[in-house]
Design an enzyme around this catalytic site. Structure first.
Site, PDB file in Angstrom:
ATOM      1  CE  LYS A  18      -1.531   1.355   4.752  1.00 16.63           C
ATOM      2  NZ  LYS A  18      -1.148   3.493   4.235  1.00 16.63           N
ATOM      3  CG  ASN A  19       2.357   2.834   3.453  1.00 18.35           C
ATOM      4  OD1 ASN A  19       1.670   2.774   3.238  1.00 18.35           O
ATOM      5  ND2 ASN A  19       3.629   2.405   4.934  1.00 18.35           N
ATOM      6  CB  CYS A  57      -4.269  10.087  12.124  1.00 14.31           C
ATOM      7  SG  CYS A  57      -2.406   9.859  12.617  1.00 14.31           S
ATOM      8  NE  ARG A 111       1.037  10.730  10.083  1.00 14.34           N
ATOM      9  CZ  ARG A 111       0.717   9.557   9.452  1.00 14.34           C
ATOM     10  NH1 ARG A 111      -0.542   8.586   9.719  1.00 14.34           N
ATOM     11  NH2 ARG A 111       1.459   8.820   8.363  1.00 14.34           N
ATOM     12  CG  ASP A 118       3.360   1.716   9.962  1.00 17.34           C
ATOM     13  OD1 ASP A 118       2.682   2.467  10.708  1.00 17.34           O
ATOM     14  OD2 ASP A 118       3.015   1.581   8.247  1.00 17.34           O
ATOM     15  NE  ARG A 151      -6.263   4.546   6.046  1.00 19.21           N
ATOM     16  CZ  ARG A 151      -5.142   4.499   6.801  1.00 19.21           C
ATOM     17  NH1 ARG A 151      -5.405   4.930   8.319  1.00 19.21           N
ATOM     18  NH2 ARG A 151      -4.381   4.703   6.258  1.00 19.21           N
TER      19      ARG A 151
HETATM   20  C1  UD1 Z   1       4.969   7.072   6.272  1.00 22.64           C
HETATM   21  C2  UD1 Z   1       3.697   5.719   5.906  1.00 22.64           C
HETATM   22  C3  UD1 Z   1       3.048   5.066   7.792  1.00 22.64           C
HETATM   23  C4  UD1 Z   1       4.394   4.723   8.564  1.00 22.64           C
HETATM   24  C5  UD1 Z   1       5.170   6.074   8.217  1.00 22.64           C
HETATM   25  C6  UD1 Z   1       6.535   5.551   9.550  1.00 22.64           C
HETATM   26  C7  UD1 Z   1       2.557   6.163   3.873  1.00 22.64           C
HETATM   27  C8  UD1 Z   1       1.541   6.407   2.794  1.00 22.64           C
HETATM   28  N1  UD1 Z   1       2.744   5.922   4.937  1.00 22.64           N
HETATM   29  O1  UD1 Z   1       4.144   7.331   6.862  1.00 22.64           O
HETATM   30  O2  UD1 Z   1       2.794   3.585   7.060  1.00 22.64           O
HETATM   31  O3  UD1 Z   1       4.232   4.632   9.564  1.00 22.64           O
HETATM   32  O4  UD1 Z   1       6.197   6.748   7.369  1.00 22.64           O
HETATM   33  O5  UD1 Z   1       8.014   4.398   8.623  1.00 22.64           O
HETATM   34  O6  UD1 Z   1       4.230   5.189   3.437  1.00 22.64           O
HETATM   35  N2  UD1 Z   1       6.928  14.852  10.248  1.00 22.64           N
HETATM   36  C9  UD1 Z   1       6.701  15.866  10.482  1.00 22.64           C
HETATM   37  N3  UD1 Z   1       7.270  16.581   9.618  1.00 22.64           N
HETATM   38  C10 UD1 Z   1       6.985  17.101   7.841  1.00 22.64           C
HETATM   39  C11 UD1 Z   1       6.873  15.205   7.721  1.00 22.64           C
HETATM   40  C12 UD1 Z   1       6.316  14.233   9.218  1.00 22.64           C
HETATM   41  O7  UD1 Z   1       7.901  16.191  11.899  1.00 22.64           O
HETATM   42  O8  UD1 Z   1       6.520  17.481   7.109  1.00 22.64           O
HETATM   43  C13 UD1 Z   1       7.283  13.861  11.302  1.00 22.64           C
HETATM   44  C14 UD1 Z   1       5.819  13.366  11.675  1.00 22.64           C
HETATM   45  O9  UD1 Z   1       5.113  13.622  12.326  1.00 22.64           O
HETATM   46  C15 UD1 Z   1       6.012  11.022  11.947  1.00 22.64           C
HETATM   47  C16 UD1 Z   1       7.744  11.342  11.201  1.00 22.64           C
HETATM   48  O10 UD1 Z   1       8.605  12.694  11.257  1.00 22.64           O
HETATM   49  O11 UD1 Z   1       6.434  11.732  13.327  1.00 22.64           O
HETATM   50  C17 UD1 Z   1       7.697  10.457  10.857  1.00 22.64           C
HETATM   51  O12 UD1 Z   1       6.958  10.349   9.718  1.00 22.64           O
HETATM   52  P1  UD1 Z   1       6.775  10.349   7.907  1.00 22.64           P
HETATM   53  O13 UD1 Z   1       8.284   9.256   8.014  1.00 22.64           O
HETATM   54  O14 UD1 Z   1       6.443  11.641   7.272  1.00 22.64           O
HETATM   55  O15 UD1 Z   1       5.274   9.111   7.734  1.00 22.64           O
HETATM   56  P2  UD1 Z   1       4.333   9.202   6.385  1.00 22.64           P
HETATM   57  O16 UD1 Z   1       5.041   9.505   5.075  1.00 22.64           O
HETATM   58  O17 UD1 Z   1       3.116   9.715   7.015  1.00 22.64           O
END
Ligand code: UD1
Length: 421
Positions: free
Chosen positions: A23-24, A119, A124, A307, A399
């Site tokens: 999915k990711n 969420c 996030r 995850d 999902r």
């Molecule tokens: C993706 C995955 C999710 C997984 C996560 C971490 C998808 C669709 N989802 O989520 O299943 O749990 O990676 O492996 O691929 N952060 C910031 N600022 C930003 C972006 C992120 O502070 O602009 C923080 C987030 O709040 C979080 C951390 O960075 O605490 C990791 O987030 P991130 O790696 O971006 O996860 P996602 O891409 O949202």
């Protein structure tokens, strides 16, 4: 609304399970299809609700999308982009809808997207995505819950991420492939899904190196063309089935997996007293004897995936002794602990750590899936619990897990889907 009714098993799961596409990985790859006028074909696509929401968003932006759920294949042709906007309803349903930002910015120089918001598992933010776009020359403005991005031309630049965010790395890659010149993303995420996106972009004609390391180099500005791509297997679905074999004391064979993506999970399972064996058809997972307690810290790849944290908490809940989890990726990812406690688990949370005293057995009751992986953890616990467990709000689970009930039934689980009036 539907719920799962799960009966605790007397015997461990047995048989073979085929793991679906990731999915990711597929979500950013679908966003990448917006970068060309030509047709792209994506194979090994799991027909999950998040994927369906992404196809709906691509249609709203003007792409023609054909999704054969039976053949697990999607064709996208974004000959023209008719809209660069996404609404709150889209962002609310699926945070990953923000991944179209980079592609729209690259292709149209403009995007207006509803901010995804927080969420269950944390606030996030998308600040790292926006900093990356700004470094490429885009202007960003936030008002009325939307972020508006504009750029006359995007120009390559060096970008250092404060944290190796998966989404920010992907979004910046998507913008940078059409930016003029060289972009280097440092402290980039190294997850296998990043490499799958890079593979697809290369198949479209992009020049990308270094994916899978913490420095990704993109020479942008080339016109991209259509491509055919097969998505990697879902390492989190695989890890969840491995945990299912472990918690039930079963013996199952996983097909369609990439062992190199599962190394951190395999290593921790070994510490838990779970055996994994590479065989020609895939990976065999089995357990004899009680689960051992472990210390676990979630980290960006190649560390232990956040995850898989909730599914592993289910294992620890019935291990012989005291386990500790430290969650370093998301600030609020222990909500499932409360539901596991209702099943008899002994868990104490202190900020980002959880201390779990293993109990002999859990007991079935009514519980609620609070997010995707929390829901998976409840299914695992229910399989090993005494009696019957009813899990509500299973739309969270769907999902990310394609036909999880059917796949588990084929392994001997007693899991039924029922309508909630
Ligand atoms: C993706 C995955 C999710 C997984 C996560 C971490 C998808 C669709 N989802 O989520 O299943 O749990 O990676 O492996 O691929 N952060 C910031 N600022 C930003 C972006 C992120 O502070 O602009 C923080 C987030 O709040 C979080 C951390 O960075 O605490 C990791 O987030 P991130 O790696 O971006 O996860 P996602 O891409 O949202």
């Amino acid at each position: 609304m539907e719920k799962f009714v799960v009966k605790g098993l007397e015997e461990g799961l047995q048989g073979t399970v085929k793991i679906s596409g990731s999915k990711n990985a597929v979500l950013p790859i679908l966003a990448a299809c917006l970068l060309t006028k030509e047709c792209c074909e994506i194979r090994n696509v799991p027909p999950l609700s998040d994927v369906i929401h992404m196809t709906e968003l691509l249609r709203e932006l003007g792409a023609q999308v054909e999704f054969s759920e039976e053949q697990e294949r999607i064709r996208v042709r974004a000959e023209t982009i008719e809209s660069v906007e996404s609404e709150y309803e889209t962002a609310r349903k699926m945070r990953a809808s923000f991944l179209v930002a980079g592609a729209l910015l690259g292709r149209c120089g403009h995007a207006r997207l509803s901010l995804p918001g927080g969420c269950q598992i944390g606030s996030r933010p998308v600040d790292l995505h926006l900093k990356g776009f700004q470094a490429l020359g885009a202007k960003s403005r936030q008002e009325y819950g939307f972020v508006e991005l504009t750029a006359k031309t995007l120009k390559g630049n060096s970008i250092y991420l404060d944290f190796p965010s998966v989404g920010a790395t992907e979004n910046i890659m998507l913008a940078a492939v059409l930016a003029k010149g060289c972009t280097v993303i440092e402290n980039a995420a190294e997850e296998p899904e990043i490499c799958d996106l890079a593979d697809f972009l290369r198949e479209m004609g992009a020049d990308i190196t270094g994916d899978g390391t913490d420095a990704i180099t993109i020479i942008g500005g080339k016109e991209l063309h259509g491509a055919v791509h097969e998505v990697i297997p879902d390492r989190i679905e695989a890890g969840t089935f491995m945990a299912a074999a472990a918690i039930t004391g079963g013996n199952i064979l996983l097909e369609n997996i990439r062992e190199e993506h599962l190394k951190p999970v395999i290593a921790k399972l070994a510490e838990c007293n779970v055996r994994t064996e590479t065989v020609p058809e895939g990976l065999r997972v089995s357990r004899k004897g009680r689960l051992h307690p472990i210390q676990l810290k979630t980290m960006p790849f190649p560390g232990f995936p956040t995850d898989m944290q909730a599914p592993f908490m289910s294992l620890m809940a019935v291990a012989k002794g005291t386990s500790v989890i430290t969650e370093t990726v998301f600030e609020n990812r222990f909500i499932h602990a409360g539901e596991l406690q209702r099943m008899g688990a002994d868990i104490k949370i202190d900020s980002r750590s959880a201390v779990i005293e293993g109990v002999e057995t859990l007991t079935g009751t009514k519980v609620k899936a609070t997010d995707l992986r929390a829901g998976a953890a409840l299914i695992l616990s229910a399989l090993a619990a005494k009696g019957e467990t009813e899990i509500s709000d299973i739309y969270h689970i769907e999902r990310g897990y394609y036909k999880i009930d059917e796949k588990l039934r084929a392994l001997g689980a007693e899991i039924e889907r029922k309508d909630v009036p």
